[in-house]
Design a protein around this motif. Sequence first.
Motif, mmCIF file in Angstrom:
data_model
loop_
_atom_site.group_PDB
_atom_site.id
_atom_site.type_symbol
_atom_site.label_atom_id
_atom_site.label_comp_id
_atom_site.label_asym_id
_atom_site.label_seq_id
_atom_site.Cartn_x
_atom_site.Cartn_y
_atom_site.Cartn_z
ATOM 1 N N ASP A 8 0.809 -1.224 0.000
ATOM 2 C CA ASP A 8 0.000 0.000 0.000
ATOM 3 C C ASP A 8 0.844 1.276 0.000
ATOM 4 O OD1 ASP A 8 1.057 -0.165 2.533
ATOM 5 O OD2 ASP A 8 -0.824 0.236 3.575
ATOM 6 N N ILE A 9 2.030 1.236 -0.604
ATOM 7 C CA ILE A 9 2.921 2.400 -0.546
ATOM 8 C C ILE A 9 3.001 3.190 -1.849
ATOM 9 C CG2 ILE A 9 4.295 1.449 1.333
ATOM 10 C CD1 ILE A 9 6.481 0.819 -0.791
ATOM 11 N N VAL A 10 2.154 2.891 -2.809
ATOM 12 C CA VAL A 10 2.160 3.638 -4.071
ATOM 13 C C VAL A 10 1.933 5.118 -3.760
ATOM 14 C CG1 VAL A 10 0.935 3.998 -6.259
ATOM 15 C CG2 VAL A 10 1.426 1.679 -5.467
ATOM 16 N N GLY A 11 2.777 5.964 -4.353
ATOM 17 C CA GLY A 11 2.691 7.407 -4.142
ATOM 18 C C GLY A 11 3.590 7.913 -3.027
ATOM 19 N N LYS A 12 4.184 7.014 -2.250
ATOM 20 C CA LYS A 12 5.041 7.434 -1.140
ATOM 21 C C LYS A 12 6.484 7.599 -1.610
ATOM 22 C CE LYS A 12 2.138 5.828 2.442
ATOM 23 N NZ LYS A 12 1.998 5.367 3.768
ATOM 24 N N LYS A 13 7.218 8.451 -0.900
ATOM 25 C CA LYS A 13 8.649 8.664 -1.163
ATOM 26 C C LYS A 13 9.456 7.634 -0.384
ATOM 27 C CE LYS A 13 8.842 12.737 -3.383
ATOM 28 N NZ LYS A 13 9.651 13.100 -4.482
ATOM 29 N N VAL A 14 10.507 7.125 -1.021
ATOM 30 C CA VAL A 14 11.395 6.158 -0.383
ATOM 31 C C VAL A 14 12.849 6.565 -0.614
ATOM 32 C CG1 VAL A 14 9.830 4.170 -0.520
ATOM 33 C CG2 VAL A 14 11.337 4.676 -2.439
ATOM 34 N N VAL A 15 13.712 6.141 0.301
ATOM 35 C CA VAL A 15 15.155 6.289 0.139
ATOM 36 C C VAL A 15 15.726 4.879 0.134
ATOM 37 C CG1 VAL A 15 17.301 7.181 1.109
ATOM 38 C CG2 VAL A 15 15.215 8.524 1.281
ATOM 39 N N LEU A 16 16.613 4.603 -0.835
ATOM 40 C CA LEU A 16 17.177 3.270 -1.009
ATOM 41 C C LEU A 16 18.690 3.319 -0.963
ATOM 42 C CD1 LEU A 16 15.242 2.531 -4.316
ATOM 43 C CD2 LEU A 16 14.442 1.981 -2.046
ATOM 44 N N ASP A 17 19.287 2.280 -0.422
ATOM 45 C CA ASP A 17 20.735 2.105 -0.459
ATOM 46 C C ASP A 17 20.990 0.770 -1.132
ATOM 47 O OD1 ASP A 17 23.453 2.024 -0.081
ATOM 48 O OD2 ASP A 17 23.388 2.121 2.095
ATOM 49 N N GLY A 18 21.826 0.775 -2.177
ATOM 50 C CA GLY A 18 22.092 -0.481 -2.872
ATOM 51 C C GLY A 18 22.898 -0.283 -4.132
ATOM 52 N N ILE A 19 22.590 -1.107 -5.139
ATOM 53 C CA ILE A 19 23.347 -1.127 -6.387
ATOM 54 C C ILE A 19 22.450 -0.700 -7.545
ATOM 55 C CG2 ILE A 19 24.712 -2.547 -7.987
ATOM 56 C CD1 ILE A 19 26.000 -2.370 -5.253
ATOM 57 N N ALA A 20 22.841 0.384 -8.215
ATOM 58 C CA ALA A 20 22.173 0.834 -9.435
ATOM 59 C C ALA A 20 22.748 0.021 -10.591
ATOM 60 C CB ALA A 20 22.436 2.318 -9.647
#
Length: 154
Positions: free
Chosen positions: A96-108
């Motif tokens: 249910d997180i569509v439209g929310k902002k997220v911060v990710l750490d990982g591999i592009a």
Amino acid sequence: MKKIILSLSFCLLAAFAFAQAEYQGQKFGESVTPGDVKPAAKMEAAMGDKNAADMKIEGKVVDVCKKKGCWMTLEMPNGEPMRVTFKDYAFFMPMDIVGKKVVLDGIAKKQTISVETLRHYAEDAHKSAEEVAKITDPKKELAFEAKGVVILNK
């Protein structure tokens, strides 16, 4: 001497306070610490000529796997959402997180997705059999493998 000890104590407390800073929100996987976070829209430019790069990005969720939250997509400027998967399937996202902002750490990553995988993704997204059957060519795309995610409280 008291001034020196007091100054050192203040410096240590300040350093500790900054080191403990983190994003406020629901956390998944490894912790994501603030600093050098790029907008998802600038990820490809930040990668330069590399096919993979370790980085932190921020973006808006466009879609989430309807089966169990095993992937999500982020909004990109070209209108093509970018797929995010989770390292070793160690965690999943709420659906249910569509439209929310997220911060990710990982591999592009810059990668080519096979027809079989694209069809699997389409089935996960509850696409019709006709839509799945229309997938006949592999696709070059940007992707991100997250080891940590924070759903921001903003």
